[in-house]
Structures are given as C-alpha cells and as structure tokens.
Motif scaffolding. Structure first.
Motif, PDB file in Angstrom:
ATOM      1  N   GLN A 238       0.842  -1.193   0.000  1.00 14.73           N
ATOM      2  CA  GLN A 238       0.000   0.000   0.000  1.00 14.73           C
ATOM      3  C   GLN A 238       0.881   1.249   0.000  1.00 14.73           C
ATOM      4  OE1 GLN A 238       0.530  -2.295   2.297  1.00 14.73           O
ATOM      5  NE2 GLN A 238      -0.617  -1.907   4.162  1.00 14.73           N
ATOM      6  N   THR A 239       0.360   2.300  -0.629  1.00 17.34           N
ATOM      7  CA  THR A 239       1.165   3.501  -0.801  1.00 17.34           C
ATOM      8  C   THR A 239       0.489   4.746  -0.240  1.00 17.34           C
ATOM      9  OG1 THR A 239       0.253   3.481  -3.031  1.00 17.34           O
ATOM     10  CG2 THR A 239       2.565   2.893  -2.801  1.00 17.34           C
ATOM     11  N   GLY A 243       7.176   5.445   0.462  1.00 17.00           N
ATOM     12  CA  GLY A 243       8.441   5.075   1.112  1.00 17.00           C
ATOM     13  C   GLY A 243       8.457   3.626   1.557  1.00 17.00           C
ATOM     14  N   MET A 244       7.379   3.184   2.147  1.00 19.11           N
ATOM     15  CA  MET A 244       7.307   1.801   2.615  1.00 19.11           C
ATOM     16  C   MET A 244       7.369   0.836   1.436  1.00 19.11           C
ATOM     17  SD  MET A 244       5.313  -1.077   2.982  1.00 19.11           S
ATOM     18  CE  MET A 244       3.587  -0.727   2.732  1.00 19.11           C
ATOM     19  N   LEU A 265       1.131  -2.158  -6.326  1.00 17.20           N
ATOM     20  CA  LEU A 265       0.880  -1.076  -5.371  1.00 17.20           C
ATOM     21  C   LEU A 265      -0.625  -0.938  -5.160  1.00 17.20           C
ATOM     22  CD1 LEU A 265       3.385   1.658  -6.659  1.00 17.20           C
ATOM     23  CD2 LEU A 265       3.804  -0.255  -5.091  1.00 17.20           C
ATOM     24  N   ALA A 266      -1.006  -0.521  -3.951  1.00 16.69           N
ATOM     25  CA  ALA A 266      -2.424  -0.330  -3.631  1.00 16.69           C
ATOM     26  C   ALA A 266      -2.605   1.082  -3.094  1.00 16.69           C
ATOM     27  CB  ALA A 266      -2.876  -1.363  -2.604  1.00 16.69           C
ATOM     28  N   ALA A 298      -3.197   8.764   3.036  1.00 18.13           N
ATOM     29  CA  ALA A 298      -3.813   9.999   2.539  1.00 18.13           C
ATOM     30  C   ALA A 298      -2.746  11.015   2.136  1.00 18.13           C
ATOM     31  CB  ALA A 298      -4.733  10.577   3.606  1.00 18.13           C
ATOM     32  N   CYS A 299      -2.032  10.732   1.060  1.00 18.04           N
ATOM     33  CA  CYS A 299      -0.966  11.620   0.607  1.00 18.04           C
ATOM     34  C   CYS A 299      -1.201  11.961  -0.861  1.00 18.04           C
ATOM     35  CB  CYS A 299       0.395  10.935   0.716  1.00 18.04           C
ATOM     36  SG  CYS A 299       0.696  10.251   2.349  1.00 18.04           S
ATOM     37  N   GLY A 300      -0.922  13.187  -1.227  1.00 20.34           N
ATOM     38  CA  GLY A 300      -1.172  13.614  -2.601  1.00 20.34           C
ATOM     39  C   GLY A 300       0.081  13.710  -3.458  1.00 20.34           C
TER      40      GLY A 300
END
Ligand SMILES: Cc1ncc(COP(=O)(O)O)c(C=O)c1O
Length: 412
Positions: A238-239, A243-244, A265-266, A298-300
């Motif tokens: 998941q993204t 970074g992870m 990626l999710a 929740a990142c844009g």
C-alpha cells in the motif's frame, strides 16, 4: 466460504516502464550496507522482536492464490505500526551525526541509551508532519534518545492519534489544511526555529533523512523473508508517499536480483497519487482534501526517493475505494474463512483488498500470473492504531479480535 470484499469501483493501471534492473542509482538510496547499519541499530533497541508472519491458507484458497502471508506489524515496539522502524531510526542517525560533529567521536548505541551525550541530545529538536503513525515513531524516537520533539498534524487526524503522539512527550500542532500543507508548515517552522525535519517523504534537496527512514522500514521485509520457506512471487504494497513500498520492494529485489517478484501497489481512491503517477509515467500531484479512511495513505505527492525505485520497480497499481478496505478489515477481524483473526487497521488491509480486486479481473490476474501457484506477501502495516475508529469500522474491538485469535490458536 468466499470472503465478501466489495471491490467495484477499483481501477487497475499497468506500469509501462516496469523494469528488472536494480540500478546504481537505486543502490545509492538503499543498499545492503545501509540496511545492515539499520538492522544492527534497530535490533539493539529495547523491546525489539520480529513481528509475526501470519499465513492465511483459507483466504488464499477462497481468492484463488497459492498462499497469502500477512506480516502483522500491529505489535511493532508497542507503537501499533511498522512506522516505529523508520522515524525513530532517522532520529537516532541525526543525533549521532550531531554528537560526532560536536565531539569528534562516533557514539555507540550504549552511549545513547545510557545518556552519555544527553546535553547534546537536549539541544536537538526534531519535527515532522504526520497522519499519525510516522509522528508517533518520531516522538517515540525523540523520547528514547532524549531529544525534543514537535509534531504537525492535519485537520483530519483523529484526536486518538493526536493523544498517542502526545503520550511520548511531544508537542502537537494541528494545521488547517491537508497532509501536504502540514508538511510545508513543518518545514517552514523548522527553518525558522533551527529544528530538524524528520520526514518520511523526500523532495528535491531533501533525501538523506527519508532514506534513513526507508532503511529502517526494510527490517520488515528482511524479517518476512526469513519467516518464509520460499520467496514470494508477488508483493502487494500500500502507498501513501511510497516510502514503505519502495523500501520493501528494494529489499526483496536486492535479494532476488536480477529477478524480482511482481510488485503491486495499492492506492486509496481519494489520494491516488501513485495510480496517477504510474498512469502518466511521471510524478503527478493529487489535490483536494485527500479524505480517505485509509488515513496512513492519505498523501497527494509521491516521495522523490520512492519514485526513483518504484518508477520501474512497480508492475501495476490498484486504486481502491474505501468500501473495499472496510470489508477487508472485517474479513481479517472475523477470520472469515477460518484463518486466524487479525487486528488489521484501515491502512493495513489495502494489500488484501487489492488482491481481491485483481482476482475479480481475470485479465489483470492472468497478466500478473496471479493464480494457484502464487505466493503473495502483504504487509499489515498497522493494528488498531486508533482503537475507536478501528472498532467502528471492523465491527468489533481490537481486544475482541485479539481474544478470538488466542482462542483460534488454542483450537489448532
Ligand atoms: C499504517 C500505514 N501503512 C502504510 C503507510 C504508507 O507508507 P508510505 O507513506 O511510506 O507510503 C502508512 C504511512 O503513514 C501507514 O501509516
């Protein structure tokens, strides 16, 4: 029994630039040497223990894959998420550098824990913006190593998550805008006050600290591989800023080079910066209030370092509606198919939800060679980091699920 994970509305985009080479540019970000440094530090911290890898054979059968291994990070250092590995490690590295700069000595781990340089540590203020988990890690690291800490949160971070950060002695400042606005506010305040930003995302000119954060995250992938008999064929990651996902993909890639498992990626629908980025073939910023239940995702804006790895390291991105995550939380909480119940928080379940979405799309599954021979590795990156939110969404409390897991184990 087939698990009911509602995936309608999910979207899938394949990466036209997917590649197989772990390049020197990637080595410069994440290498065996930088990982060994992180590993030797983190394994010496009080309370270190590998987190469990939970196999879910019945869910795997129901979804149509060979196996599912779920790396359960809910117990990591008592912080509830994998993030404990990254921010705290970067705080430690900053402190070591400051001590070396001021004394000319390279401190040992024991020096830090015994407070030998506590006067220097007290002069270091670390800060970051967070949706909860990263800030908790930075605050915990600051407390562990005796530094000062101020954490910025955005308007949607729950009171429960705020309180958890304050419990480590950090001052918490709530900014008015979304996650990316809080990132900017943390940076501006740090520049003004002479503080150090420990961000989990990187941008032009800011790479060393987030690289340390990612080196810490690799611990999770290292442990998972040691807990598996065979290498995974598929990673589902998941993204948020990525970074992870980049750290895990890079670690597994180095271990399997020149081959690597397929990397999926999710991304949450409301904050789908990775979906848009991979679709466009270059970094794309997603605006709006990024309002997804998967708060950790929740990142844009994608992290620059993560993009350097995932622009070729990702094979596909699945964009998920929140509904799919809620359903997946329930499936794991219930142990719906007869597997061990697991406390999987909102941002932890995207891998399972993405797998369900891919298996619904026979063409995509075939293209990714996802089927009965696949060994799928997913990362359950958090537990009930906000217990009230978790109970509302999963339909039972974290304690109830943990009790059910204990009962399940006794029955085996
Ligand atoms: C529980 C959880 N999972 C996954 C992520 C995503 O990590 P990244 O932002 O490095 O992509 C986060 C980020 O905060 C998180 O808190």
């Amino acid at each position: 029994m087939t698990p009911s994970i509602e995936t309608s509305g999910a979207a899938i985009v394949f990466n036209g630039q997917a590649g197989r080479d772990y390049t020197p540019a990637m080595e410069a970000i994440l290498s065996d040497a930088t990982f060994q440094a992180a590993r030797s530090a983190i394994t010496s911290w009080p309370g270190y223990a590998p987190t469990p890898l939970v196999f879910m054979p019945k869910l795997a059968h129901a979804l149509g894959v060979g196996s599912i291994a779920y790396k359960d990070e809910s117990g990591r250092f008592g912080l509830g998420s994998f993030k404990a590995l990254g921010g705290a490690y970067a705080v430690m590295r900053l402190l070591m550098k400051r001590i070396a700069d001021e004394t000319g000595q390279t401190p040992e781990m024991a020096d830090l824990f015994e407070g030998r340089f506590s006067e220097i540590a007290d002069t270091l203020t670390v800060t970051c913006a967070t949706d909860g988990n990263h800030g908790r890690s930075v605050a915990w690291g600051a407390k562990l190593f005796g530094c000062r800490c101020v954490i910025f949160i955005h308007k949607d971070v729950s009171e429960g998550r705020k309180a958890a950060i304050e419990a480590f002695g950090a001052r918490v400042v709530r900014s008015a805008g979304n996650y990316d606005d809080s990132v900017r506010e943390a940076q501006e305040t740090a520049t003004r006050e002479g503080w150090f930003v420990v961000s989990d995302t990187s941008y032009p000119g800011y790479r060393d600290v987030p690289a340390n954060v990612m080196q810490g995250y690799e611990m999770m992938a290292f442990e998972a591989l040691a807990q598996m008999d065979d290498l995974p064929t598929h990673l589902i990651l998941q993204t948020g800023v990525g970074g992870m996902a980049a750290a895990v993909a890079a670690h597994v890639w180095r271990r399997t080079a020149p081959h690597r498992p397929k990397v999926i990626l999710a991304d949450p629908e409301a904050a789908a910066c990775w979906y848009e980025t991979i679709a466009a073939g270059h970094p794309v910023t997603v605006g709006g209030d990024l309002d997804t239940l998967m708060a950790g995702l929740a990142c844009g804006e994608v992290s620059e370092l993560a993009y350097d790895i995932l622009k070729t390291g990702a094979d596909v991105v699945v964009r998920l509606p929140d509904r799919a995550a809620i359903d997946a939380m329930k499936v794991l909480a219930e142990g719906a198919c007869g597997d061990k119940p697991v406390v999987a928080g909102e941002s932890a379940v995207a891998g399972i939800a993405a797998l369900a979405a891919l298996m619904e799309d026979t063409e995509a599954a075939a293209r990714l060679e996802l089927g009965p021979r696949s060994r799928v590795l997913v990362f359950g990156t958090e537990g009930d980091t906000d217990p009230a939110v978790y109970a509302r969404l999963a339909g039972r409390t974290g304690d109830e699920v943990r009790a059910a897991a204990t009962a399940w184990e006794k029955r085996q």
